[in-house]
Design an enzyme around this catalytic site. Structure first.
Site, mmCIF file in Angstrom:
data_model
loop_
_atom_site.group_PDB
_atom_site.id
_atom_site.type_symbol
_atom_site.label_atom_id
_atom_site.label_comp_id
_atom_site.label_asym_id
_atom_site.label_seq_id
_atom_site.Cartn_x
_atom_site.Cartn_y
_atom_site.Cartn_z
ATOM 1 N N PHE A 36 30.626 -18.108 -10.326
ATOM 2 C CA PHE A 36 31.370 -19.365 -10.276
ATOM 3 C C PHE A 36 32.866 -19.102 -10.269
ATOM 4 N N LYS B 239 37.934 -20.922 -18.008
ATOM 5 C CA LYS B 239 38.948 -21.329 -19.004
ATOM 6 C C LYS B 239 38.308 -22.138 -20.134
ATOM 7 N N ALA C 201 50.204 -34.866 -11.281
ATOM 8 C CA ALA C 201 49.710 -35.309 -9.970
ATOM 9 C C ALA C 201 48.912 -34.186 -9.318
ATOM 10 N N LYS D 297 33.269 -32.474 -23.321
ATOM 11 C CA LYS D 297 33.788 -31.965 -22.048
ATOM 12 C C LYS D 297 33.620 -30.438 -21.969
ATOM 13 N N LEU D 298 34.011 -29.745 -23.040
ATOM 14 C CA LEU D 298 33.867 -28.280 -23.036
ATOM 15 C C LEU D 298 32.389 -27.907 -22.939
ATOM 16 N N ASP E 15 55.113 -36.467 -11.773
ATOM 17 C CA ASP E 15 54.992 -35.017 -11.913
ATOM 18 C C ASP E 15 56.393 -34.413 -11.885
ATOM 19 N N VAL F 8 47.688 -33.066 -17.291
ATOM 20 C CA VAL F 8 48.424 -31.854 -16.914
ATOM 21 C C VAL F 8 47.541 -30.621 -17.104
ATOM 22 N N ASN F 9 48.026 -29.505 -16.601
ATOM 23 C CA ASN F 9 47.272 -28.255 -16.642
ATOM 24 C C ASN F 9 47.140 -27.725 -18.078
ATOM 25 N N CYS G 83 38.288 -24.282 -14.053
ATOM 26 C CA CYS G 83 37.871 -24.762 -15.380
ATOM 27 C C CYS G 83 36.732 -24.028 -16.066
ATOM 28 N N GLU H 273 37.572 -35.858 -17.803
ATOM 29 C CA GLU H 273 37.170 -36.090 -16.417
ATOM 30 C C GLU H 273 36.036 -35.128 -16.039
ATOM 31 N N ASN I 254 30.868 -28.342 -19.342
ATOM 32 C CA ASN I 254 31.221 -27.243 -18.444
ATOM 33 C C ASN I 254 30.505 -25.950 -18.843
HETATM 34 P P1 NAD Z 1 46.872 -29.132 -11.725
HETATM 35 O O1 NAD Z 1 47.542 -27.869 -12.098
HETATM 36 O O2 NAD Z 1 46.358 -29.333 -10.324
HETATM 37 O O3 NAD Z 1 47.852 -30.372 -12.026
HETATM 38 C C1 NAD Z 1 48.600 -30.501 -13.184
HETATM 39 C C2 NAD Z 1 49.960 -31.092 -12.819
HETATM 40 O O4 NAD Z 1 50.646 -31.426 -14.027
HETATM 41 C C3 NAD Z 1 50.884 -30.137 -12.064
HETATM 42 O O5 NAD Z 1 51.236 -30.717 -10.819
HETATM 43 C C4 NAD Z 1 52.096 -29.973 -12.986
HETATM 44 O O6 NAD Z 1 53.324 -29.873 -12.290
HETATM 45 C C5 NAD Z 1 52.038 -31.241 -13.793
HETATM 46 N N1 NAD Z 1 52.752 -31.177 -15.084
HETATM 47 C C6 NAD Z 1 52.635 -30.230 -16.066
HETATM 48 N N2 NAD Z 1 53.408 -30.550 -17.112
HETATM 49 C C7 NAD Z 1 54.045 -31.708 -16.810
HETATM 50 C C8 NAD Z 1 54.965 -32.537 -17.500
HETATM 51 N N3 NAD Z 1 55.367 -32.241 -18.734
HETATM 52 N N4 NAD Z 1 55.418 -33.647 -16.877
HETATM 53 C C9 NAD Z 1 54.997 -33.957 -15.631
HETATM 54 N N5 NAD Z 1 54.102 -33.222 -14.929
HETATM 55 C C10 NAD Z 1 53.635 -32.102 -15.517
HETATM 56 O O7 NAD Z 1 45.676 -29.321 -12.769
HETATM 57 P P2 NAD Z 1 44.309 -30.135 -12.546
HETATM 58 O O8 NAD Z 1 43.313 -29.314 -11.796
HETATM 59 O O9 NAD Z 1 44.630 -31.501 -12.068
HETATM 60 O O10 NAD Z 1 43.783 -30.190 -14.050
HETATM 61 C C11 NAD Z 1 44.405 -31.007 -15.011
HETATM 62 C C12 NAD Z 1 43.519 -31.068 -16.239
HETATM 63 O O11 NAD Z 1 42.258 -31.659 -15.894
HETATM 64 C C13 NAD Z 1 43.183 -29.718 -16.838
HETATM 65 O O12 NAD Z 1 43.125 -29.841 -18.233
HETATM 66 C C14 NAD Z 1 41.793 -29.417 -16.305
HETATM 67 O O13 NAD Z 1 41.052 -28.596 -17.182
HETATM 68 C C15 NAD Z 1 41.166 -30.791 -16.264
HETATM 69 N N6 NAD Z 1 40.106 -30.966 -15.257
HETATM 70 C C16 NAD Z 1 40.239 -30.421 -14.020
HETATM 71 C C17 NAD Z 1 39.242 -30.655 -13.061
HETATM 72 C C18 NAD Z 1 39.358 -30.096 -11.671
HETATM 73 O O14 NAD Z 1 38.418 -30.247 -10.915
HETATM 74 N N7 NAD Z 1 40.451 -29.476 -11.281
HETATM 75 C C19 NAD Z 1 38.152 -31.466 -13.360
HETATM 76 C C20 NAD Z 1 38.062 -32.006 -14.641
HETATM 77 C C21 NAD Z 1 39.056 -31.752 -15.579
HETATM 78 C C1 UGA Z 2 33.195 -28.302 -12.429
HETATM 79 C C2 UGA Z 2 32.179 -29.323 -12.967
HETATM 80 O O1 UGA Z 2 31.086 -29.410 -12.040
HETATM 81 C C3 UGA Z 2 32.815 -30.686 -13.134
HETATM 82 O O2 UGA Z 2 31.878 -31.589 -13.726
HETATM 83 C C4 UGA Z 2 34.045 -30.557 -14.046
HETATM 84 O O3 UGA Z 2 34.700 -31.800 -14.160
HETATM 85 C C5 UGA Z 2 35.006 -29.546 -13.457
HETATM 86 O O4 UGA Z 2 34.314 -28.269 -13.302
HETATM 87 C C6 UGA Z 2 36.189 -29.246 -14.329
HETATM 88 O O5 UGA Z 2 36.173 -29.520 -15.504
HETATM 89 O O6 UGA Z 2 37.106 -28.704 -13.732
HETATM 90 P P1 UGA Z 2 34.235 -27.732 -10.074
HETATM 91 O O7 UGA Z 2 34.653 -26.490 -10.752
HETATM 92 O O8 UGA Z 2 35.247 -28.517 -9.337
HETATM 93 O O9 UGA Z 2 33.590 -28.743 -11.139
HETATM 94 O O10 UGA Z 2 33.046 -27.431 -9.048
HETATM 95 P P2 UGA Z 2 31.493 -27.066 -9.239
HETATM 96 O O11 UGA Z 2 30.722 -27.769 -8.215
HETATM 97 O O12 UGA Z 2 31.037 -27.217 -10.626
HETATM 98 O O13 UGA Z 2 31.484 -25.521 -8.859
HETATM 99 C C7 UGA Z 2 32.057 -24.541 -9.713
HETATM 100 C C8 UGA Z 2 31.691 -23.160 -9.201
HETATM 101 O O14 UGA Z 2 30.307 -22.911 -9.400
HETATM 102 C C9 UGA Z 2 31.932 -22.970 -7.707
HETATM 103 O O15 UGA Z 2 32.463 -21.691 -7.482
HETATM 104 C C10 UGA Z 2 30.559 -23.112 -7.107
HETATM 105 O O16 UGA Z 2 30.411 -22.444 -5.886
HETATM 106 C C11 UGA Z 2 29.704 -22.480 -8.193
HETATM 107 N N1 UGA Z 2 28.302 -22.930 -8.179
HETATM 108 C C12 UGA Z 2 27.987 -24.235 -8.397
HETATM 109 C C13 UGA Z 2 27.301 -21.995 -7.971
HETATM 110 O O17 UGA Z 2 27.576 -20.783 -7.798
HETATM 111 N N2 UGA Z 2 25.996 -22.410 -7.985
HETATM 112 C C14 UGA Z 2 25.645 -23.707 -8.198
HETATM 113 O O18 UGA Z 2 24.420 -24.005 -8.189
HETATM 114 C C15 UGA Z 2 26.669 -24.642 -8.403
#
Ligand code: NAD
Ligand code: UGA
Length: 478
Positions: free
Chosen positions: A276, A283, A11, A224-225, A35, A91-92, A280, A169, A228
């Site tokens: 940045f 990582k 969550a 996805k990788l 969660d 999850v993370n 993500c 995502e 990013n």
């Molecule tokens: P987050 O840390 O905010 O949330 C993950 C949640 O999973 C935590 O609340 C944790 O308690 C829970 N969790 C872990 N193991 C569990 C288990 N076994 N059972 C139940 N709950 C469990 O992470 P996030 O930012 O939501 O990212 C999740 C994934 O999505 C990552 O792989 C990340 O790379 C990817 N992602 C993140 C973003 C973003 O903008 N944050 C965007 C796209 C993709």
């Molecule tokens: C990024 C990607 O944009 C999403 O598509 C992806 O799903 C996500 O990572 C993920 O996998 O977690 P996010 O990290 O939430 O999203 O935000 P961004 O808008 O991409 O910004 C990332 C960082 O880059 C921030 O620190 C932002 O300030 C910086 N940034 C962004 C710049 O310095 N310059 C830019 O022109 C754009």
């Protein structure tokens, strides 16, 4: 197979908003987000929508519409898995901190735990969807764990069977609701056509079919990788040019506009800044680097690794530059840090540039007053690995000021942050910081005073006419 019940494990910043939008757009589907973290679940269930655990514009309205109707938040992981036709794993997946691949490979312990829990608690046919960002070929491990728990054919009325999809995502924090409601694309990777169709039908409730891309599992995971890595690479590229601009009289904003109007390059992701942040980009690139080395491609690994190196360099470059401009020392000096979140419109600080820059300045003995409209002081404390202090209300400094030891505290307003400060550093582009009254702020600062605008959000003429020395990233005219 029509999906009626969805369970999402995790969550967090992705699971919460993504499932809220699915529930909002698919009123016939029951969505349960589970969660292990009971505080997080309690916050998602808080009657006050202003206290959701994730700050994201528009999220409160979406949760308000769906929660209690077909959107639920719970800690009963097994129960929700048992009822579900489809289980999202969200999850993370942070970088490993020890063991094989430490510092680069993704730590998959939470993903594997989810696969095992699904294997244990699922009933009937369950479609398992990788929502977390994962190394390419992770689905193989998930499939192997699930297959070991599958019923042999002909065993029971409703045998336990599984299929695995990848559905990464692409939302960005701060614009998550818009990104989810009108995505550029939804990506579904899989081997089983019927399962792909079931998930596509969920998104098809609001996403046009030509935006739903279907690929094989491995292309989906790797896309996805790669997405990013490409986005982050543009930021490191423009930040490298910013440094050159500062040495040559060019202006990075003008260069960005000039190159961005080439339709082959495009205008987005060309904003130079303090590097940045976010959970993500770093990582995921490090994960890509690890995979490249693993598959015997060291040149490819070095290429992508340089994107992260440049980013770290840019963050240190800014703190170094502040020290140099302030006569080579910030020991005991009051500095106002405006913005701690990694970007505007989020309360997330993971890998925020403000962390590295603040740590550098604390190391130099600075006294930081930190302001951010959404980040909790306790989070800043964890990020800086340092407790805050209470400044003297008269002098605005602490007894540690000249001891050489850095310290920090949170300021409730921008005015409080700048009171008595030698410099202001703008590290997050919150709208609030675009409309500051610099004449008023300048009077509250100790002279000579500086404004370091790492986000290019303030008007140079206004700051200069208030008698402050102005620096902004990538501006060669200063
Ligand atoms: P987050 O840390 O905010 O949330 C993950 C949640 O999973 C935590 O609340 C944790 O308690 C829970 N969790 C872990 N193991 C569990 C288990 N076994 N059972 C139940 N709950 C469990 O992470 P996030 O930012 O939501 O990212 C999740 C994934 O999505 C990552 O792989 C990340 O790379 C990817 N992602 C993140 C973003 C973003 O903008 N944050 C965007 C796209 C993709
Ligand atoms: C990024 C990607 O944009 C999403 O598509 C992806 O799903 C996500 O990572 C993920 O996998 O977690 P996010 O990290 O939430 O999203 O935000 P961004 O808008 O991409 O910004 C990332 C960082 O880059 C921030 O620190 C932002 O300030 C910086 N940034 C962004 C710049 O310095 N310059 C830019 O022109 C754009």
């Amino acid at each position: 197979m029509t999906i009626r019940r969805i369970c999402c494990i995790g969550a967090g910043y992705v699971g919460g908003p993504t499932m809220a939008v699915i529930a909002d757009r698919c009123p016939d589907v029951q969505v349960i987000v589970v969660d292990l973290n009971d505080q997080r679940i309690a916050a998602w269930n808080d009657a006050d929508l202003g206290r959701l655990p994730v700050y994201e514009p528009g999220l409160d309205a979406v949760v308000g519409r769906a929660r209690g109707r077909n959107l639920f938040f719970s800690t009963d992981v097994d129960g929700a898995i048992g009822e579900a036709d489809m289980v999202f794993i969200s999850v993370n997946t942070p970088t490993k901190v020890k063991g094989l691949g430490a510092g680069q490979a993704s730590d998959l312990r939470w993903v594997e735990a989810c696969a095992r829990q699904v294997a244990k608690a699922a009933t009937g046919h369950t479609i398992v969807v990788e929502k977390s960002t994962l190394p390419v070929r992770t689905a193989e491990a998930i499939k192997t764990i699930l297959e070991a728990a599958q019923d042999p054919p002909g065993n029971g009325d409703v045998p336990r069977t599984f299929s695995v999809l990848s559905n990464p995502e692409f939302l960005a924090e701060g614009t998550a609701i818009r990104d989810l409601e009108t995505p550029d694309r939804v990506l579904i990777g899989g081997e089983d056509e019927r399962s792909i169709q079931s998930l596509a039908a969920v998104y098809g409730q609001w996403v046009p079919d030509d935006r739903i891309l279907r690929t094989n599992l491995w292309s989906s995971e790797l896309s996805k990788l790669t997405a990013n890595a490409f986005l982050a690479q543009r930021i490191s590229s423009i930040n490298s040019v910013a440094a050159l601009c500062e040495s040559t009289g060019a202006d990075v904003r003008e260069v960005a506009r000039a190159i961005g109007t080439d339709s082959r390059i495009g205008p987005k992701f060309l904003q130079s800044g303090p590097g940045f942040g976010g959970s993500c980009f770093q990582k995921d690139i490090l994960n890509l680097v690890y995979l490249c080395r693993h598959f015997g491609l060291p040149e490819v690994a070095d290429y992508w690794e340089s994107v992260v190196h440049l980013n770290t360099w840019q963050q240190h470059r800014i703190s170094r530059l502040v020290v140099q401009r302030l006569f080579g020392t910030v020991t005991g000096k009051r500095l106002a840090i405006l913005g701690f979140a990694f970007k505007a419109d989020t309360n997330d600080t993971r890998e925020a540039p403000a962390i590295r820059i603040s740590r550098d300045l604390l190391e130099e003995g600075a006294q930081l007053a930190i302001h951010d409209p959404k980040v909790e002081p306790s989070q800043i404390s964890r990020d800086l690995r340092l407790e805050s202090v209470v400044p003297d209300p008269e002098t605005g400094t602490t007894s540690q000021a000249l001891s050489g030891q850095g310290s920090w505290w949170t300021a409730g307003s921008v005015e409080q942050a700048v009171a008595g400060a030698d410099a202001v550093l703008i590290l997050t582009e919150w709208t609030l910081y675009r409309h500051l009254d610099w004449k008023d702020l300048a009077q509250r600062m100790r002279r000579p005073a500086w404004v370091f605008d790492a986000r290019s959000v303030v008007d140079r003429a206004e700051v200069q006419s208030a008698g402050l020395t102005y620096w902004r990233v990538g501006d060669g005219a200063q």
